[in-house]
Enzyme design. Sequence first.
Site, PDB file in Angstrom:
ATOM      1  N   HIS A  51      39.484  36.391  -0.496  1.00 53.48           N
ATOM      2  CA  HIS A  51      39.389  37.788  -0.045  1.00 53.48           C
ATOM      3  C   HIS A  51      39.486  37.890   1.477  1.00 53.48           C
ATOM      4  O   HIS A  51      39.097  38.897   2.052  1.00 53.48           O
ATOM      5  CB  HIS A  51      38.087  38.407  -0.556  1.00 53.48           C
ATOM      6  N   ARG A  62      10.562  25.251  24.487  1.00 53.50           N
ATOM      7  CA  ARG A  62      10.526  26.714  24.544  1.00 53.50           C
ATOM      8  C   ARG A  62      11.517  27.278  25.560  1.00 53.50           C
ATOM      9  O   ARG A  62      11.706  28.492  25.639  1.00 53.50           O
ATOM     10  CB  ARG A  62       9.122  27.200  24.912  1.00 53.50           C
ATOM     11  N   GLU A  96      23.177  27.517   6.200  1.00 46.87           N
ATOM     12  CA  GLU A  96      22.292  26.716   7.043  1.00 46.87           C
ATOM     13  C   GLU A  96      23.062  25.544   7.658  1.00 46.87           C
ATOM     14  O   GLU A  96      22.870  25.210   8.834  1.00 46.87           O
ATOM     15  CB  GLU A  96      21.089  26.253   6.212  1.00 46.87           C
ATOM     16  N   ASN A 109       5.162  34.496  30.174  1.00 45.91           N
ATOM     17  CA  ASN A 109       6.081  34.370  29.041  1.00 45.91           C
ATOM     18  C   ASN A 109       6.114  35.733  28.360  1.00 45.91           C
ATOM     19  O   ASN A 109       5.057  36.298  28.073  1.00 45.91           O
ATOM     20  CB  ASN A 109       5.559  33.292  28.083  1.00 45.91           C
ATOM     21  N   GLY A 110       7.310  36.257  28.115  1.00 50.26           N
ATOM     22  CA  GLY A 110       7.418  37.569  27.472  1.00 50.26           C
ATOM     23  C   GLY A 110       8.373  38.454  28.243  1.00 50.26           C
ATOM     24  O   GLY A 110       9.093  37.988  29.133  1.00 50.26           O
ATOM     25  N   TRP A 123      13.115  30.011  30.223  1.00 49.97           N
ATOM     26  CA  TRP A 123      14.340  30.317  29.496  1.00 49.97           C
ATOM     27  C   TRP A 123      14.719  31.721  29.950  1.00 49.97           C
ATOM     28  O   TRP A 123      14.065  32.693  29.611  1.00 49.97           O
ATOM     29  CB  TRP A 123      14.080  30.277  27.996  1.00 49.97           C
ATOM     30  N   GLU A 166      24.845  25.357  16.318  1.00 48.44           N
ATOM     31  CA  GLU A 166      23.843  25.384  17.388  1.00 48.44           C
ATOM     32  C   GLU A 166      23.756  24.079  18.180  1.00 48.44           C
ATOM     33  O   GLU A 166      23.454  24.123  19.369  1.00 48.44           O
ATOM     34  CB  GLU A 166      22.462  25.847  16.900  1.00 48.44           C
ATOM     35  N   CYS A 186       9.437  31.307  27.149  1.00 50.04           N
ATOM     36  CA  CYS A 186       9.156  30.297  28.155  1.00 50.04           C
ATOM     37  C   CYS A 186       7.877  29.603  27.738  1.00 50.04           C
ATOM     38  O   CYS A 186       7.227  30.009  26.785  1.00 50.04           O
ATOM     39  CB  CYS A 186       8.946  30.969  29.505  1.00 50.04           C
ATOM     40  N   LYS A 227      23.454  24.876  11.646  1.00 54.17           N
ATOM     41  CA  LYS A 227      23.102  23.586  12.291  1.00 54.17           C
ATOM     42  C   LYS A 227      24.261  23.110  13.153  1.00 54.17           C
ATOM     43  O   LYS A 227      24.070  22.712  14.286  1.00 54.17           O
ATOM     44  CB  LYS A 227      22.791  22.500  11.252  1.00 54.17           C
ATOM     45  N   LYS A 277      13.181  26.751  21.166  1.00 55.52           N
ATOM     46  CA  LYS A 277      12.598  26.492  19.855  1.00 55.52           C
ATOM     47  C   LYS A 277      11.890  27.725  19.290  1.00 55.52           C
ATOM     48  O   LYS A 277      12.003  28.042  18.118  1.00 55.52           O
ATOM     49  CB  LYS A 277      11.614  25.333  19.981  1.00 55.52           C
TER      50      LYS A 277
HETATM   51  O1  M6R Z   1       9.985  29.791  14.167  1.00 56.07           O
HETATM   52  P1  M6R Z   1      10.909  30.593  13.271  1.00 56.07           P
HETATM   53  O2  M6R Z   1      11.126  29.953  11.958  1.00 56.07           O
HETATM   54  O3  M6R Z   1      10.473  32.010  13.139  1.00 56.07           O
HETATM   55  O4  M6R Z   1      12.293  30.598  14.040  1.00 56.07           O
HETATM   56  C1  M6R Z   1      13.368  31.346  13.564  1.00 56.07           C
HETATM   57  C2  M6R Z   1      14.658  30.942  14.224  1.00 56.07           C
HETATM   58  O5  M6R Z   1      14.613  31.182  15.594  1.00 56.07           O
HETATM   59  C3  M6R Z   1      14.973  29.450  14.008  1.00 56.07           C
HETATM   60  O6  M6R Z   1      14.982  29.128  12.651  1.00 56.07           O
HETATM   61  C4  M6R Z   1      16.341  29.100  14.610  1.00 56.07           C
HETATM   62  O7  M6R Z   1      17.353  29.744  13.899  1.00 56.07           O
HETATM   63  C5  M6R Z   1      16.534  27.581  14.622  1.00 56.07           C
HETATM   64  N1  M6R Z   1      16.966  27.157  15.914  1.00 56.07           N
HETATM   65  C6  M6R Z   1      17.552  27.101  13.675  1.00 56.07           C
HETATM   66  O8  M6R Z   1      17.727  25.724  13.729  1.00 56.07           O
END
Ligand code: M6R
Length: 613
Positions: free
Chosen positions: A509, A27, A486, A99-100, A74, A493, A2, A490, A608
Site C-alpha cells: 500500500h 540525562r 522497536e 533541570n526543567g 542537555w 537512535e 539535565c 533501536k 535517558k
Molecule cells: O523512561 P521512559 O520509559 O518513560 O522513557 C520513554 C522514552 O523516552 C524511551 O523509551 C526512549 O524512547 C528510549 N531512548 C528508547 O530506547
Amino acid sequence: MCGIIGATANRDVVPILIEGLHRLEYRGYDSAGVAVASESGLNHKKTVGQVSVLEHAVTEAKLSGHCGIGHTRWATHGKPTEINAHPHGSSESLALVHNGIIENHSVLREKLMTHGYVFVSETDTEVIAHLIHFHLTQSPSAEDRLTVIQKALGELEGAYAIAVIFADMADHLFGARMGSPLVVGVSSGEGYLASDPLALLQVTDQMRYLENGDVVVLTPDECTITDLKGKQQVREVERFQHGDQAADKGSYRHFMLKEIFEQPRAIKDTLSDKVGQSRLLDEALGVDGLSMLKDIEQLHIVACGTSFHAGLVAKYWFESKANIAVSVEVASEYRYRDPCVPENCAFLCISQSGETADTLAALRYAKEKEYVTTIGLCNMPGATLVREADIRLLTHAGIEVGVASTKAFTTQLVVLFWLAQVMSKARGHLNKAQELNVVQGLHALPDQVALAGEQSSMIEKLAFDLVDKPHCLFLGRGLHYPVAMEGALKLKEISYIHAEAYPAGELKHGPLALVDEQMPVITVAPDDHLLEKLKSNLQEVSARGGELINFVSKSVSLDETDAKHSIQVEGMEGDLSPIVASIPLQLLAYYVALHKGTDIDRPRNLAKSVTVE
Ligand code: M6R
C-alpha cells in the site's frame, strides 16, 4: 533533561560532584559545570562536552570546597556553550543549577532587566538565579534564604528541580522541586541532592524523595523540608534498592551490550515476585489491585518511545487473553486531547524511568478523569510515577544506563504478559492447567532469551552490511509489528540510520515503492498463524531486489525468499515470542552502531530520562 547534584560536608565535595555527574551523564551530556562555596566566595568551572572534560578542567584548576553544586546539561534554551552551561549566578552572590523548563522565562527576564539585571546566557535558568537575587535584595532579613527562595519560586511557571548555594553561607545547600525529580541523600555529617539516586549511591543509599512544591535546606548536620509557603514537610528516609552496580560496565565495551546480556537475569528478577512454582502471584497487584481490575471492560495504555512499543505488544495479549479492549497512545498526544473514558475503563502508564514528563502529565490528567483506577508500570521504585499511580507494578531490570532501552523493554513485556494472564484468570478464561502452562513458559523464558543472545557473533558480522545504508525497513505482523517498530527505533537512535517499521501486509500500500537493491528489509518471522502471509510479503520484497535480513523461528524455513541472511532464533514461537525476538534486533542495532563508531550509550541529541516536555 539535565542532571543536577549538590553536596555539603566537612570535606572536599568536588570529587563527589564529579563522580555524581559521571553517573548523571545519561540525562544529558553537551556541557557540564560545578560551583563551590568557600571562604573566598564562589568558584566555578564550566566546560563544553562530556563530564570528563570538566573533570580535567576542575583538576587543573584545583577547585575544592565543602559545599557545591554540579550540572550536566542537555540543551533546551540556547546552544551548548560554556556561557549557557550551568551553574548560573547573580552578582557573584549565588550559584544555581536547574533541570526543567521555565515557561514564563521571557516575561520574568524583561521584568528583571527593568531592575537592572544583565543576562549573559540564553538560558531560562539564569532567570531563576537573578530572581532569587532580586528577592534577596528586597528581603528585610537576608539571612532567611528559605523565604527568599520560596518567594522566587512562587513566580515561576513550568517545571524545575534546582540546587542553589550562596557565597555568604558556605555550608548551606538549598534545593527545590516542581515537576522535575530531586532526591535528598542522607548520611551522617553530610547532605546531598541529586536528580537521581544513582548519582548518590557512591556515598549513600538512604534517600528522601522530595515531592512537588518541596523546598529543602541542607547543612552537613541538618535537613529541613518545607512547602512553598514555609510549612514543614516530612519525607521519610527510604533505602534505595537497586544497589550500586549501574556505574560499572564490567568487561563489556558499552552499557547497552551489558544490559542486553543482563536480560535473562532481569527477567528472572522481574518474575520473582509475580510468578510462583505453579501459580501467578496476583498479590503483586497490591491489596485491592485485582478486585479493582477484575471487571474492567477497557484499558487505556499511555507511554512514550520504547515503553509505548511495549504497550502496543500488550494490546494483543490483553485482548486475546483477557478479552479487554485496549487502546494504546503516546503520552504527548493523550495529555493534550479530550479522550472519551468509557465506563469500566482503567488507565495504565508505562515508563522505565517513571520521570518522563509527558507520561507523568498523562497520569495526572487521567487521575482527573473517570477511570476505575490508574496503574503505573515502572523500573525505578522511588520514581514519581510509582508514587502517583494507584496500583504500582515494578520491573526489576536494575538500573539501565544506556540511552537505548533494552532490558527495561523486555521486562515491561514480561509484566504486561503476566498482567494479561492474571486478568484472564480472574475473569475465568484461564483454568488451572492453562495457568501452569503459563507459569512454566515464564520460568523457561530467561533461558530462551539467553539462547537468543548466542546469535551475537553472527549478527555482529551481518551488521557490516547495514553500515553504509542510509535507510532501512523493518517488517512484522501481528504482535511482532510493534517488535519491528522497536527494532527500527533501536537502529535509528544509536546508528543514525533512518529506519521505519511497517506491518508486512501494508507493504504493497505504499512502502514497496522504496524497495530496491539499496534497501535492506529486516523481518521478524515467528512460527505463528501469520507465517504464510508473511512469506508472501517477503516474496514481494525479493522480487524487487530488496536485501532481506530475516530473524526467523528455528522451526521455520524461509529459503524461498532468497534472503541475504536468515538467522534462526530458538523460542520465536508461542505467546512469549515478542520478548525473544527483541534480542536479535537489539544486537543488530548495537553492532551496526559499533561498526559505525557512534557514541552508543550516549547517542547524539538524546538523553535517558526525558523530564521536560
Ligand atoms: O523512561 P521512559 O520509559 O518513560 O522513557 C520513554 C522514552 O523516552 C524511551 O523509551 C526512549 O524512547 C528510549 N531512548 C528508547 O530506547
